[in-house]
Design an enzyme around this catalytic site. Structure first.
Site, PDB file in Angstrom:
ATOM      1  N   LYS A 173      45.441  53.512  38.181  1.00  0.00           N
ATOM      2  CA  LYS A 173      45.171  52.015  38.553  1.00  0.00           C
ATOM      3  C   LYS A 173      46.382  51.064  38.578  1.00  0.00           C
ATOM      4  O   LYS A 173      46.056  49.991  39.425  1.00  0.00           O
ATOM      5  CB  LYS A 173      44.381  51.412  37.489  1.00  0.00           C
ATOM      6  CG  LYS A 173      42.979  52.298  37.236  1.00  0.00           C
ATOM      7  CD  LYS A 173      41.997  51.747  38.219  1.00  0.00           C
ATOM      8  CE  LYS A 173      40.531  52.133  38.204  1.00  0.00           C
ATOM      9  NZ  LYS A 173      39.522  51.575  39.018  1.00  0.00           N
TER      10      LYS A 173
ATOM     11  N   SER B 120      43.423  61.823  37.272  1.00  0.00           N
ATOM     12  CA  SER B 120      43.337  60.333  37.483  1.00  0.00           C
ATOM     13  C   SER B 120      43.902  59.517  36.503  1.00  0.00           C
ATOM     14  O   SER B 120      44.591  58.532  36.451  1.00  0.00           O
ATOM     15  CB  SER B 120      41.882  59.870  37.839  1.00  0.00           C
ATOM     16  OG  SER B 120      41.088  60.249  36.926  1.00  0.00           O
TER      17      SER B 120
END
Length: 316
Positions: free
Chosen positions: A53, A303
């Site tokens: 992110k 992720s």
């Protein structure tokens, strides 16, 4: 609507260079032997703030800064990883960060946000709380996934995986709101056009799958009912849905048992501390909803690594 291009992603890579890690693409012999395909792990769990992110958060703020539009503060909503990412980016650029987070969040994700100076507002209604915060403070929303600058930033992970390893035949990407999938797919579609790009989401938090089926953005009522808390976006984005429609071959679902089992297996096989959202791609292979190309190259995008350590005791 204009889609993010490889040029946008290359510009983002130059913009955030030196501020993010070029995470390794790790050969995993154990998984390769099991699936008959060379398995590579794009280890975004090692990234600053613990997930991919930070790429999108930094690219968005730096893009605004280039245009002379860097605000005093931003507001957003997040299960935790985006909150930590914008807190990290905000700390680097002197921007105040206020984030609506679930009223019962993962404790490690709260600590990660606070470590970088982010301010948390607990809520059970993201949309209402976000609107209130924006009005109260007069700050713009730095959306967790539905901004072109965020999509381009996340796409730098796809740029790297294509540059740092053999040309992939299959790339599997976790899906929440679709920012990571959109960006990675945009990069892979240009740099490895023969590769299949597949998004994987929890069956109980399947906003992207429902939106693809309906041909429009669909909101889901209870996206939090999954161990993969990082994938609990309540809707696909107005920007991400067209990217997935244009660049992604398929989006598949995996159930909770498959995610839970794959989480344990991924930790054991990789020796990496990953969060459950990172395991959905392995769950897709293990459950058979995706078949790996025999003798080919398969990349699993890992992720994030902001795991709730208290849950690890139950993995045995």
């Amino acid at each position: 609507m204009d889609l993010v291009t490889i040029n946008d992603i290359s510009d983002a890579a130059a913009r955030i260079d030196g501020l993010v890690l070029r995470t390794p693409l790790i050969d995993n012999q154990r998984l390769s032997g099991e699936f008959g395909t060379r398995v590579l792990l794009k280890a975004e769990n090692l990234q600053h703030s613990g997930s991919f992110k930070v790429r999108g958060a930094l690219n968005a703020l730096l893009s605004w800064q280039e245009r002379g539009e860097l605000p005093e503060g931003v507001v957003s909503f997040s299960a935790g990883n985006h909150a930590a990412a914008i807190a990290y980016a905000g700390k680097r650029l002197g921007v105040r960060v206020i984030v609506a987070m679930p009223s019962k969040p993962v404790p490690s994700k709260v600590a990660n946000v606070e470590r970088f100076g982010g301010e948390i507002v607990p809520t059970d209604d993201f949309a209402a709380t976000l609107a209130e915060l924006a009005e109260e403070h007069g700050y713009p929303v730095l959306h967790p996934f539905d901004l072109p600058e965020v999509i381009a930033g996340q796409g730098t992970a796809g740029l790297e995986l294509c540059a740092d390893g053999p040309s992939p035949d299959l790339v599997l990407v976790p899906v929440g709101g679709g920012g990571l999938l959109s960006g990675v797919a945009a990069a892979v579609r240009k740099l490895a056009p023969a590769a299949r790009v597949i998004g994987v989401e929890p069956a109980t938090s399947n906003a992207m799958g429902q939106s693809l089926a309906a041909g429009e953005v669909v909101r889901i009522a209870n996206p939090s009912a999954t161990v993969a808390d990082g994938l609990t976006a309540p809707f696909a984005g107005q920007h991400t849905l067209p990217h997935v429609q244009a660049y992604v071959d398929e989006v598949v679902e995996v159930d909770e048992d498959a995610i839970h089992s794959a989480w344990r297996e991924l930790i054991e096989a990789s020796k990496l501390l990953v969060e459950p959202a990172s395991a959905v791609c392995l769950a897709a292979l293990r459950s058979g909803v995706v078949r790996a190309p025999e003798g080919g190259v398969t990349v699993l995008v890992v992720s994030g690594g902001n795991a709730d350590l208290s849950r690890l005791a139950g993995l045995g």
